[in-house]
Design a protein around this motif. Structure first.
Motif, PDB file in Angstrom:
ATOM      1  N   ARG A 167       0.623  -1.181   0.027  1.00 59.09           N
ATOM      2  CA  ARG A 167      -0.027  -0.091   0.084  1.00 59.09           C
ATOM      3  C   ARG A 167       0.763   1.294  -0.057  1.00 59.09           C
ATOM      4  NH1 ARG A 167      -5.537   0.030   1.631  1.00 59.09           N
ATOM      5  NH2 ARG A 167      -6.392  -2.017   1.442  1.00 59.09           N
ATOM      6  N   ALA A 220       1.898   2.114  -3.419  1.00 60.30           N
ATOM      7  CA  ALA A 220       0.961   2.520  -4.096  1.00 60.30           C
ATOM      8  C   ALA A 220       0.622   4.020  -3.789  1.00 60.30           C
ATOM      9  CB  ALA A 220      -0.401   1.722  -3.694  1.00 60.30           C
ATOM     10  N   VAL A 221       0.921   4.308  -2.587  1.00 56.80           N
ATOM     11  CA  VAL A 221       0.870   5.890  -2.241  1.00 56.80           C
ATOM     12  C   VAL A 221       1.800   6.468  -3.112  1.00 56.80           C
ATOM     13  CG1 VAL A 221       1.427   7.576  -0.326  1.00 56.80           C
ATOM     14  CG2 VAL A 221      -0.056   5.389   0.169  1.00 56.80           C
ATOM     15  N   ALA A 243       0.270   7.024  -6.603  1.00 56.48           N
ATOM     16  CA  ALA A 243      -0.941   7.802  -6.619  1.00 56.48           C
ATOM     17  C   ALA A 243      -0.320   9.422  -6.427  1.00 56.48           C
ATOM     18  CB  ALA A 243      -1.794   7.507  -5.557  1.00 56.48           C
ATOM     19  N   GLN A 244       0.511   9.608  -5.768  1.00 57.04           N
ATOM     20  CA  GLN A 244       1.087  11.070  -5.536  1.00 57.04           C
ATOM     21  C   GLN A 244       1.823  11.305  -6.701  1.00 57.04           C
ATOM     22  OE1 GLN A 244       3.326  10.606  -1.883  1.00 57.04           O
ATOM     23  NE2 GLN A 244       1.400  11.243  -0.664  1.00 57.04           N
ATOM     24  N   LEU A 259      -2.746   4.765   4.145  1.00 64.57           N
ATOM     25  CA  LEU A 259      -2.666   3.433   3.624  1.00 64.57           C
ATOM     26  C   LEU A 259      -4.134   2.741   3.334  1.00 64.57           C
ATOM     27  CD1 LEU A 259       0.489   2.040   5.489  1.00 64.57           C
ATOM     28  CD2 LEU A 259       0.360   3.101   3.325  1.00 64.57           C
ATOM     29  N   GLN A 274      -8.877   4.919  -2.543  1.00 60.63           N
ATOM     30  CA  GLN A 274      -7.990   5.007  -3.499  1.00 60.63           C
ATOM     31  C   GLN A 274      -6.498   4.282  -3.556  1.00 60.63           C
ATOM     32  OE1 GLN A 274      -5.965   8.748  -3.585  1.00 60.63           O
ATOM     33  NE2 GLN A 274      -5.293   8.885  -5.612  1.00 60.63           N
ATOM     34  N   ILE A 275      -6.070   4.148  -2.502  1.00 61.26           N
ATOM     35  CA  ILE A 275      -4.742   3.530  -2.239  1.00 61.26           C
ATOM     36  C   ILE A 275      -5.097   2.072  -2.411  1.00 61.26           C
ATOM     37  CG2 ILE A 275      -2.801   3.175  -0.624  1.00 61.26           C
ATOM     38  CD1 ILE A 275      -2.923   5.889  -2.176  1.00 61.26           C
TER      39      ILE A 275
END
Length: 222
Positions: free
Chosen positions: A38, A41-42, A45-46, A88, A92-93
């Motif tokens: 996770r 994944a952050v 996404a960022q 986390l 979205q994450i």
């Protein structure tokens, strides 16, 4: 070089619950591999990384560093020096992690980071291939399992306690399907490491499992 305890086993065997309790009792770090997926994944996404573009993912993983530390007994996940623990569990994450965890580059990067943590601290790590792939030289390897009926029964009781409607036979079939999928996947299938100690928890309480694992660790690690 720290001591490392690798706990593998099928879905519903109680690996995470046992690993967290064991690490707390022994003063080890519990390495939450799911949280690390996770965390990466952050980063995706960022930085607006397209989860469907494998080439873009492959390039992005080189810029990621993730570690785990504890503050007042609570796990904190650090991404490139920033605490992202609070991010986390967002939807979205979760969706990003689900889409990107399939890529070999993501898995390879996280395995490297997990090994790095294990090199510098005493750790307990659980999953499907910790003893066979992630930490093949772990100090102690445990293969934690239970009968399909026992695992289904535990899951049923857990859902009922939450007030959810559920069907025991449907849960059992789902567990059987997950077992087959985990054991037959092409990358790092679920299997007991040759030097792992088998612990069948079908007729054991959580407390009994912890006692048994500590006995094994004392025998193996000294």
């Amino acid at each position: 070089m720290g001591n490392s305890i690798a706990i593998d086993g099928p879905a519903g065997a109680g690996k995470s619950t046992i690993a967290k309790l064991l690490s707390k009792e022994m003063g080890y770090i519990y390495v939450d591999t799911g949280a690390m997926y996770r965390a990466i994944a952050v980063y995706f996404a960022q930085n607006n990384i397209n989860p469907d573009d494998e080439d873009e993912i492959n390039s992005a993983v080189e810029n990621v560093d993730i570690t785990i530390r504890y503050e007042d007994g609570v796990q904190q996940v650090i991404l490139n020096g920033v605490n992202v623990t609070g991010l986390l569990r967002t939807e979205q994450i979760g969706n990003m992690a689900s889409k990107t965890s399939k890529y070999g580059a993501v898995r390879s990067k996280l395995v490297d980071l997990q090994r790095k943590i294990a090199e510098n601290a005493d750790v307990v790590m659980d999953g499907r291939d910790i003893g066979t792939t992630v930490l093949p030289n772990a100090t102690v390897k445990i293969y934690l399992t239970a009968s399909c009926d026992a695992r289904a029964g535990r899951r049923f009781d857990e859902l009922v306690a939450k007030g959810e409607q559920c069907d025991l036979e449907a849960i059992k079939k789902d567990i059987e399907a997950r077992d087959y999928q985990d054991m037959h996947r092409s990358i790092s299938p679920l299997k007991q490491a040759d030097d792992a100690v088998l612990v069948d928890t079908s007729e054991m309480s959580i407390e009994q499992v912890i006692v048994r694992l500590k006995e094994i660790i004392n025998e193996k690690a000294g």
